[in-house]
Design an enzyme around this catalytic site. Structure first.
Site, short mmCIF file in Angstrom:
data_model
loop_
_atom_site.label_atom_id
_atom_site.label_comp_id
_atom_site.label_asym_id
_atom_site.label_seq_id
_atom_site.Cartn_x
_atom_site.Cartn_y
_atom_site.Cartn_z
N CYS A 75 0.82 -1.21 0.00
CA CYS A 75 0.00 0.00 0.00
C CYS A 75 0.86 1.27 0.00
CB CYS A 75 -0.99 -0.06 1.16
SG CYS A 75 -2.44 0.93 0.84
N HIS A 115 -3.36 -4.95 2.02
CA HIS A 115 -2.71 -5.16 3.33
C HIS A 115 -2.71 -6.64 3.74
CE1 HIS A 115 -2.20 -1.05 5.10
NE2 HIS A 115 -3.03 -0.75 4.13
N GLU A 159 -0.95 -8.13 5.84
CA GLU A 159 -0.66 -8.31 7.27
C GLU A 159 -1.92 -8.22 8.12
OE1 GLU A 159 -0.34 -5.68 5.58
OE2 GLU A 159 -0.78 -3.92 6.82
N1 GLN Z 1 -3.72 6.40 0.92
C1 GLN Z 1 -2.44 6.16 1.52
C2 GLN Z 1 -1.34 6.96 0.84
O1 GLN Z 1 -1.57 7.61 -0.12
C3 GLN Z 1 -2.09 4.68 1.50
C4 GLN Z 1 -3.07 3.90 2.30
C5 GLN Z 1 -2.52 2.67 2.92
O2 GLN Z 1 -1.31 2.47 3.01
N2 GLN Z 1 -3.42 1.85 3.42
O3 GLN Z 1 -0.25 6.93 1.28
#
Ligand code: GLN
Length: 194
Positions: free
Chosen positions: A78, A171, A173
């Site tokens: 992410c 995610h 984890e």
């Molecule tokens: N929206 C977040 C970003 O732009 C990422 C979201 C996440 O890591 N769950 O960094």
């Protein structure tokens, strides 16, 4: 024993550390350049990529992380995926820029900025992976050296690898399925044995 670092500046790093330990690996929280010493691999967790980038800059981590990414397996989940990307569009924030992908942050808009779905992931046996997307990015284009590992039904790319660098927009984890952590650990282990 395989030793894997988890960048522990902000975000969901504790969950990665716990999962690595459950799988019998040694997990190290990384906050300063010296913490990278002796690691077989590194996880960049989800969280807020702007904050992670600012803190990494403040702690002198940007160049050491770039160097580490060239030498060793790194997995960005992410926000960690955003941090690894070469191109994040208009956003101005510090990134490592080491993987040949363009990424669109917060790609799913406000209404459904979080959702869960079953994903078929290339190289992962045993059926779909339950993937949790939280204000997630997607990969909008990938260079010739990038292998796409998973897409959503509409074709958008949400997991990929380039050599030893792995990225997932979701995610892993936060769900009990250990397969992606096992997959990354085996990459880190074979890099160590080389
Ligand atoms: N929206 C977040 C970003 O732009 C990422 C979201 C996440 O890591 N769950 O960094």
């Amino acid at each position: 024993m395989t030793t894997v670092g988890v960048l522990a500046l902000q975000g969901a790093f504790i969950e990665h550390v716990q999962r690595l330990r459950e799988l019998g690996a040694q997990a190290v929280e990384v906050r300063l350049p010296g913490d990278l010493k002796g690691l077989d691999g590194l996880i960049l967790p989800g969280g807020e990529s702007t904050t992670i980038g600012k803190l990494a800059t403040a702690f002198g981590l940007i160049e050491p992380l770039r160097q580490f990414s060239h030498d060793r397996p790194v997995w960005g989940t992410c926000a960690g995926m955003i941090f690894l990307a070469r191109d994040i569009g208009m956003d101005r924030q510090p990134i490592l820029g080491v993987m040949d992908i363009a990424v669109n942050r917060n790609a799913f808009g406000r209404q459904i900025d979080s959702f869960e779905t079953g994903l078929a992931i290339k190289g992962l046996e045993g059926g779909p992976f339950h993937a949790v997307f939280i204000r997630a990015p997607v990969i909008t284009s990938a260079g010739p050296e990038v292998e796409v590992l998973a897409t959503l039904d509409d074709g958008r790319i949400v997991a990929a690898r380039q050599g030893q660098t792995l990225v997932t927009a979701f995610h892993p984890e936060l769900t009990p399925d250990p397969r992606l952590h096992e997959y990354f650990l085996s990459t880190a282990e074979s890099a160590r044995l080389r």
